[in-house]
Design a protein around this motif. Sequence first.
Motif, PDB file in Angstrom:
ATOM      1  N   LYS A   7      -1.645  14.520  42.673  1.00  0.00           N
ATOM      2  CA  LYS A   7      -2.621  15.411  43.341  1.00  0.00           C
ATOM      3  C   LYS A   7      -2.001  16.784  43.601  1.00  0.00           C
ATOM      4  CE  LYS A   7      -5.326  15.723  47.616  1.00  0.00           C
ATOM      5  NZ  LYS A   7      -4.432  16.196  48.691  1.00  0.00           N
ATOM      6  N   CYS A   9      -2.911  20.164  45.685  1.00  0.00           N
ATOM      7  CA  CYS A   9      -3.830  20.435  46.803  1.00  0.00           C
ATOM      8  C   CYS A   9      -3.887  21.918  47.157  1.00  0.00           C
ATOM      9  CB  CYS A   9      -3.373  19.620  48.013  1.00  0.00           C
ATOM     10  SG  CYS A   9      -4.698  19.412  49.204  1.00  0.00           S
ATOM     11  N   SER A  36      -6.986  26.356  58.596  1.00  0.00           N
ATOM     12  CA  SER A  36      -6.033  26.473  57.487  1.00  0.00           C
ATOM     13  C   SER A  36      -6.258  27.791  56.732  1.00  0.00           C
ATOM     14  CB  SER A  36      -6.220  25.304  56.518  1.00  0.00           C
ATOM     15  OG  SER A  36      -5.549  25.586  55.310  1.00  0.00           O
ATOM     16  N   ARG A  38      -6.044  28.002  53.754  1.00  0.00           N
ATOM     17  CA  ARG A  38      -6.581  27.571  52.453  1.00  0.00           C
ATOM     18  C   ARG A  38      -8.023  27.054  52.567  1.00  0.00           C
ATOM     19  NH1 ARG A  38      -1.604  25.722  53.552  1.00  0.00           N
ATOM     20  NH2 ARG A  38       0.047  26.743  52.356  1.00  0.00           N
ATOM     21  N   GLN A  81      -9.862  13.095  52.209  1.00  0.00           N
ATOM     22  CA  GLN A  81      -8.507  12.867  52.747  1.00  0.00           C
ATOM     23  C   GLN A  81      -8.535  13.218  54.237  1.00  0.00           C
ATOM     24  OE1 GLN A  81      -5.186  14.451  50.460  1.00  0.00           O
ATOM     25  NE2 GLN A  81      -4.175  15.123  52.336  1.00  0.00           N
ATOM     26  N   ASP A 127       3.066  12.473  55.086  1.00  0.00           N
ATOM     27  CA  ASP A 127       3.448  13.890  55.120  1.00  0.00           C
ATOM     28  C   ASP A 127       4.459  14.063  56.252  1.00  0.00           C
ATOM     29  OD1 ASP A 127       3.454  16.643  54.784  1.00  0.00           O
ATOM     30  OD2 ASP A 127       1.425  16.965  55.563  1.00  0.00           O
ATOM     31  N   GLY A 135      -0.888  20.404  58.193  1.00  0.00           N
ATOM     32  CA  GLY A 135      -0.430  20.153  56.821  1.00  0.00           C
ATOM     33  C   GLY A 135      -0.236  21.446  56.069  1.00  0.00           C
ATOM     34  N   GLY A 136       0.234  21.312  54.829  1.00  0.00           N
ATOM     35  CA  GLY A 136       0.472  22.493  54.012  1.00  0.00           C
ATOM     36  C   GLY A 136       1.631  23.321  54.541  1.00  0.00           C
ATOM     37  N   GLY A 138       5.008  22.726  53.903  1.00  0.00           N
ATOM     38  CA  GLY A 138       6.180  22.745  53.024  1.00  0.00           C
ATOM     39  C   GLY A 138       7.357  21.978  53.594  1.00  0.00           C
ATOM     40  N   SER A 159       3.864  13.101  50.165  1.00  0.00           N
ATOM     41  CA  SER A 159       3.662  14.554  50.189  1.00  0.00           C
ATOM     42  C   SER A 159       4.633  15.185  51.171  1.00  0.00           C
ATOM     43  CB  SER A 159       2.211  14.896  50.524  1.00  0.00           C
ATOM     44  OG  SER A 159       1.991  14.832  51.903  1.00  0.00           O
ATOM     45  N   GLY A 161       6.294  19.237  51.181  1.00  0.00           N
ATOM     46  CA  GLY A 161       7.322  20.098  50.601  1.00  0.00           C
ATOM     47  C   GLY A 161       7.765  19.723  49.208  1.00  0.00           C
ATOM     48  N   ASP A 180       1.674  14.377  46.066  1.00  0.00           N
ATOM     49  CA  ASP A 180       0.724  15.441  46.396  1.00  0.00           C
ATOM     50  C   ASP A 180       1.524  16.684  46.767  1.00  0.00           C
ATOM     51  OD1 ASP A 180      -1.396  16.964  47.267  1.00  0.00           O
ATOM     52  OD2 ASP A 180      -1.712  15.848  49.126  1.00  0.00           O
ATOM     53  N   SER A 182       1.471  21.135  47.510  1.00  0.00           N
ATOM     54  CA  SER A 182       0.656  22.326  47.735  1.00  0.00           C
ATOM     55  C   SER A 182       1.498  23.586  47.888  1.00  0.00           C
ATOM     56  CB  SER A 182      -0.237  22.122  48.964  1.00  0.00           C
ATOM     57  OG  SER A 182      -1.046  23.247  49.165  1.00  0.00           O
ATOM     58  N   SER A 183       2.047  23.819  49.088  1.00  0.00           N
ATOM     59  CA  SER A 183       2.600  25.154  49.377  1.00  0.00           C
ATOM     60  C   SER A 183       3.786  25.577  48.522  1.00  0.00           C
ATOM     61  CB  SER A 183       2.960  25.258  50.861  1.00  0.00           C
ATOM     62  OG  SER A 183       3.896  24.272  51.212  1.00  0.00           O
TER      63      SER A 183
END
Length: 212
Positions: A7, A9, A36, A38, A81, A127, A135-136, A138, A159, A161, A180, A182-183
């Motif tokens: 994933k 994200c 967020s 995002r 999620q 996470d 979240g997000g 890192g 997930s 980082g 998963d 993202s950042s």
Amino acid sequence: MRDYILKICGLTDRKQAEEIAYLGATHIGMIYFEKSPRHIDLEKIKEISTGIKGRAKSVAVVVNPAEKTVWKLLEIVDIIQFHGEESMQFVSSFPKEKVIKAFRIKDETDIEKIKPFVEENYTILIDAYSEKAYGGTGKQINPELAKKVVQMHRRTVLSGGLSPENVEKLLRQIKPYGVDASSKLEIKPGVKDLKKVKEFIERVKRFYESDS
Ligand SMILES: O=C(O)c1ccccc1N[C@@H]1O[C@H](COP(=O)(O)O)[C@@H](O)[C@H]1O
């Protein structure tokens, strides 16, 4: 070949999401949480979801949402999620196959909170804990705690980082059902660096699609 979740994200743009699905992501995540950087609205989520249909599953990430918001999102995405403190009673109002329940792991006591969801065989995501954001961030999860969760429950997505540089080592060490990220794949919040995404996807696919 093994069954797995790959994933990516925090997508905010249809073209980027389509390219990432084409590169081999199995799930594309979008953030529906106003705090967020995002966050995108329902119209944008629908546009991205439509764009990736048939290639990758669409996932809306929410934090302690109202029940009616979840039903509305389920009209336009494949999976929700839950990334907050949602209870089993709340989460079980929705079809299990359309849910990923996320847990932010700080210490052993957080592992206890996962157990009811393990007993019901939910797909879970782990996470790192941060005081600053849900979240997000890192931030990386303690690999020993992550390993314990994976040993307790096969359907665990890792997930926190993840990047092209660290993902292979963590996959070998923790052996999760999926990953998963993202950042660490971003140019700025909501905008992915496609070179990094490609490298990340290639490394993850190599791990899951090899014979070992
Ligand atoms: O990305 C966000 O802004 C976000 C906001 C609220 C809840 C979850 C969020 N993202 C999720 O956080 C993890 C880890 O992200 P990272 O790779 O450490 O940046 C991931 O599951 C995202 O879906």
